[in-house]
Design a protein around this motif. Structure first.
Motif, PDB file in Angstrom:
ATOM      1  N   VAL A  79     -27.918 -45.917 -27.391  1.00  0.00           N
ATOM      2  CA  VAL A  79     -27.682 -46.951 -26.688  1.00  0.00           C
ATOM      3  C   VAL A  79     -26.132 -46.930 -26.126  1.00  0.00           C
ATOM      4  O   VAL A  79     -25.741 -47.121 -24.924  1.00  0.00           O
ATOM      5  CB  VAL A  79     -27.873 -48.428 -27.706  1.00  0.00           C
ATOM      6  N   VAL A  80     -25.361 -46.126 -26.828  1.00  0.00           N
ATOM      7  CA  VAL A  80     -23.974 -46.096 -26.644  1.00  0.00           C
ATOM      8  C   VAL A  80     -23.890 -45.088 -25.457  1.00  0.00           C
ATOM      9  O   VAL A  80     -23.195 -45.300 -24.588  1.00  0.00           O
ATOM     10  CB  VAL A  80     -23.132 -45.751 -27.868  1.00  0.00           C
ATOM     11  N   TRP A  81     -24.698 -43.939 -25.419  1.00  0.00           N
ATOM     12  CA  TRP A  81     -24.567 -42.939 -24.635  1.00  0.00           C
ATOM     13  C   TRP A  81     -25.131 -43.371 -23.322  1.00  0.00           C
ATOM     14  O   TRP A  81     -24.448 -43.338 -22.183  1.00  0.00           O
ATOM     15  CB  TRP A  81     -25.230 -41.713 -24.867  1.00  0.00           C
ATOM     16  N   MET A  82     -26.294 -44.198 -22.990  1.00  0.00           N
ATOM     17  CA  MET A  82     -26.736 -44.837 -21.965  1.00  0.00           C
ATOM     18  C   MET A  82     -25.845 -45.964 -21.475  1.00  0.00           C
ATOM     19  O   MET A  82     -25.712 -46.016 -20.182  1.00  0.00           O
ATOM     20  CB  MET A  82     -28.215 -45.193 -22.276  1.00  0.00           C
ATOM     21  N   SER A  83     -25.277 -46.513 -22.318  1.00  0.00           N
ATOM     22  CA  SER A  83     -24.323 -47.721 -21.741  1.00  0.00           C
ATOM     23  C   SER A  83     -23.081 -47.221 -21.214  1.00  0.00           C
ATOM     24  O   SER A  83     -22.615 -47.478 -20.041  1.00  0.00           O
ATOM     25  CB  SER A  83     -23.908 -48.284 -22.757  1.00  0.00           C
ATOM     26  N   PHE A  84     -22.561 -45.889 -21.795  1.00  0.00           N
ATOM     27  CA  PHE A  84     -21.703 -44.972 -20.986  1.00  0.00           C
ATOM     28  C   PHE A  84     -21.983 -44.714 -19.692  1.00  0.00           C
ATOM     29  O   PHE A  84     -21.300 -44.798 -18.422  1.00  0.00           O
ATOM     30  CB  PHE A  84     -21.032 -43.826 -21.925  1.00  0.00           C
ATOM     31  N   LEU A  85     -23.112 -44.041 -19.506  1.00  0.00           N
ATOM     32  CA  LEU A  85     -23.666 -43.395 -18.331  1.00  0.00           C
ATOM     33  C   LEU A  85     -23.724 -44.514 -17.377  1.00  0.00           C
ATOM     34  O   LEU A  85     -23.276 -44.361 -15.953  1.00  0.00           O
ATOM     35  CB  LEU A  85     -24.875 -42.753 -18.523  1.00  0.00           C
ATOM     36  N   THR A  86     -24.211 -45.760 -17.742  1.00  0.00           N
ATOM     37  CA  THR A  86     -24.481 -47.030 -16.817  1.00  0.00           C
ATOM     38  C   THR A  86     -23.272 -47.379 -16.146  1.00  0.00           C
ATOM     39  O   THR A  86     -22.986 -47.608 -15.132  1.00  0.00           O
ATOM     40  CB  THR A  86     -25.180 -47.942 -17.576  1.00  0.00           C
ATOM     41  N   CYS A  87     -22.253 -47.413 -16.962  1.00  0.00           N
ATOM     42  CA  CYS A  87     -20.752 -47.883 -16.455  1.00  0.00           C
ATOM     43  C   CYS A  87     -20.218 -46.760 -15.661  1.00  0.00           C
ATOM     44  O   CYS A  87     -19.581 -47.153 -14.735  1.00  0.00           O
ATOM     45  CB  CYS A  87     -20.075 -48.067 -18.058  1.00  0.00           C
ATOM     46  N   VAL A  88     -20.423 -45.413 -16.019  1.00  0.00           N
ATOM     47  CA  VAL A  88     -19.845 -44.602 -15.246  1.00  0.00           C
ATOM     48  C   VAL A  88     -20.313 -44.587 -13.598  1.00  0.00           C
ATOM     49  O   VAL A  88     -19.733 -44.470 -12.749  1.00  0.00           O
ATOM     50  CB  VAL A  88     -20.067 -43.286 -15.572  1.00  0.00           C
ATOM     51  N   VAL A  89     -21.887 -44.895 -13.704  1.00  0.00           N
ATOM     52  CA  VAL A  89     -22.523 -44.800 -12.475  1.00  0.00           C
ATOM     53  C   VAL A  89     -22.060 -46.233 -11.708  1.00  0.00           C
ATOM     54  O   VAL A  89     -21.990 -46.198 -10.449  1.00  0.00           O
ATOM     55  CB  VAL A  89     -24.325 -44.925 -12.842  1.00  0.00           C
ATOM     56  N   ALA A  90     -22.062 -47.331 -12.572  1.00  0.00           N
ATOM     57  CA  ALA A  90     -21.493 -48.653 -11.772  1.00  0.00           C
ATOM     58  C   ALA A  90     -20.078 -48.246 -11.232  1.00  0.00           C
ATOM     59  O   ALA A  90     -19.989 -48.749 -10.190  1.00  0.00           O
ATOM     60  CB  ALA A  90     -21.559 -49.623 -12.928  1.00  0.00           C
ATOM     61  N   LEU A  91     -19.208 -47.536 -11.844  1.00  0.00           N
ATOM     62  CA  LEU A  91     -17.705 -47.285 -11.306  1.00  0.00           C
ATOM     63  C   LEU A  91     -17.940 -46.357  -9.943  1.00  0.00           C
ATOM     64  O   LEU A  91     -16.989 -46.825  -9.145  1.00  0.00           O
ATOM     65  CB  LEU A  91     -16.792 -46.790 -12.330  1.00  0.00           C
ATOM     66  N   VAL A 116     -24.909 -36.308  -9.836  1.00  0.00           N
ATOM     67  CA  VAL A 116     -25.105 -35.656 -11.199  1.00  0.00           C
ATOM     68  C   VAL A 116     -25.144 -36.688 -12.165  1.00  0.00           C
ATOM     69  O   VAL A 116     -25.859 -36.293 -13.134  1.00  0.00           O
ATOM     70  CB  VAL A 116     -23.803 -34.758 -11.174  1.00  0.00           C
ATOM     71  N   VAL A 117     -24.260 -37.429 -12.454  1.00  0.00           N
ATOM     72  CA  VAL A 117     -24.285 -38.452 -13.391  1.00  0.00           C
ATOM     73  C   VAL A 117     -25.741 -39.254 -13.388  1.00  0.00           C
ATOM     74  O   VAL A 117     -26.453 -39.527 -14.527  1.00  0.00           O
ATOM     75  CB  VAL A 117     -23.105 -39.428 -13.269  1.00  0.00           C
ATOM     76  N   SER A 118     -26.188 -39.420 -11.998  1.00  0.00           N
ATOM     77  CA  SER A 118     -27.606 -40.402 -12.079  1.00  0.00           C
ATOM     78  C   SER A 118     -28.738 -39.593 -12.575  1.00  0.00           C
ATOM     79  O   SER A 118     -29.478 -39.927 -13.350  1.00  0.00           O
ATOM     80  CB  SER A 118     -27.719 -40.729 -10.586  1.00  0.00           C
ATOM     81  N   VAL A 119     -28.420 -38.132 -12.079  1.00  0.00           N
ATOM     82  CA  VAL A 119     -29.513 -37.058 -12.891  1.00  0.00           C
ATOM     83  C   VAL A 119     -29.666 -37.144 -14.142  1.00  0.00           C
ATOM     84  O   VAL A 119     -30.684 -37.107 -15.025  1.00  0.00           O
ATOM     85  CB  VAL A 119     -29.676 -35.764 -12.041  1.00  0.00           C
ATOM     86  N   LEU A 144     -17.614 -38.362  -4.304  1.00  0.00           N
ATOM     87  CA  LEU A 144     -18.278 -39.702  -4.884  1.00  0.00           C
ATOM     88  C   LEU A 144     -19.757 -39.521  -4.734  1.00  0.00           C
ATOM     89  O   LEU A 144     -20.516 -39.804  -5.898  1.00  0.00           O
ATOM     90  CB  LEU A 144     -17.905 -41.147  -4.352  1.00  0.00           C
ATOM     91  N   TRP A 145     -20.360 -39.101  -3.891  1.00  0.00           N
ATOM     92  CA  TRP A 145     -21.797 -38.942  -3.703  1.00  0.00           C
ATOM     93  C   TRP A 145     -22.288 -37.895  -4.536  1.00  0.00           C
ATOM     94  O   TRP A 145     -23.332 -37.908  -5.429  1.00  0.00           O
ATOM     95  CB  TRP A 145     -22.444 -38.498  -2.430  1.00  0.00           C
ATOM     96  N   VAL A 146     -21.600 -36.697  -4.644  1.00  0.00           N
ATOM     97  CA  VAL A 146     -21.824 -35.608  -5.574  1.00  0.00           C
ATOM     98  C   VAL A 146     -21.797 -36.133  -6.972  1.00  0.00           C
ATOM     99  O   VAL A 146     -22.851 -35.819  -7.839  1.00  0.00           O
ATOM    100  CB  VAL A 146     -21.119 -34.281  -5.276  1.00  0.00           C
TER     101      VAL A 146
END
Length: 191
Positions: A18-30, A57-60, A51-53
């Motif tokens: 949950v913490v890892w997915m929350s972190f990834l979600t925050c990075v993607v949102a930023l 990467v983070v989205s994958v 930014l697109w790259v």
């Protein structure tokens, strides 16, 4: 039952997930917000590509872990947050919402500056745009908002008594204008 077992039983997924997915979600949102800003402010191409790259990467990575979460832990909300952000960003980009928002925020400021049409002598920010130069040309006020060594582009305001010379006509060297919004034109200066 241990406390770790209770946490897993309540949420359906281990705390680290949950913490890892929350972190990834925050990075993607930023990254989505930063990309929207670059699109709205007509930022440079290099930053947009980075930014697109980064977003790709983070989205994958987030989608990979999201699939694990869906299959193994049945975490729908945590796993679908990133795909929903990507879909929202795609819709915004498709409908050019960042560019339109940037224009609507900046238009009044640019109109105020077009009255005097004075070059500030340095790079300045007018609304969301980083203006590199302001000049009077062809009877209008030109705001250069980005450029390369060969071409510069921006917004041009022409008062009601004047219009740009042959808007939209292709030119080899000089300024090419096309209608944008009312008395406002976009231009590319290849002189």
């Amino acid at each position: 039952m241990s406390s770790a077992g209770r946490v897993r039983a309540r949420s359906g997924a281990p705390r680290w997930f949950v913490v890892w997915m929350s972190f990834l979600t925050c990075v993607v949102a930023l990254l989505c917000v930063a990309l929207c800003w670059e699109l709205a402010s007509l930022g440079d191409q290099f930053t947009k590509v980075l930014l697109w790259v980064g977003l790709s990467v983070v989205s994958v990575v987030a989608l990979f872990f999201g699939l694990i979460g869906l299959v193994r832990y049945h975490t729908i909300q945590v796993s679908l947050a990133v795909p929903l952000l990507i879909i929202a960003l795609a819709a915004l980009v498709w409908f050019e919402a960042p560019q339109d928002a940037g224009w609507h925020v900046s238009r009044g400021i640019l109109e105020d500056q077009s009255i005097d049409c004075v070059n500030p002598g340095r790079h300045t920010r007018l609304g969301v745009y980083a203006v590199t130069a302001v000049t009077v040309r062809d009877g209008g006020c030109l705001f250069y908002v980005q450029g390369t060594s060969e071409n510069s582009e921006g917004f041009a305001y022409f008062p009601p008594e004047s219009a740009p010379p042959s808007p939209g006509a292709p030119v080899e060297r000089g300024v090419e204008y096309w209608q944008y919004d009312g008395r406002w034109y976009r231009f590319v200066d290849s002189s």
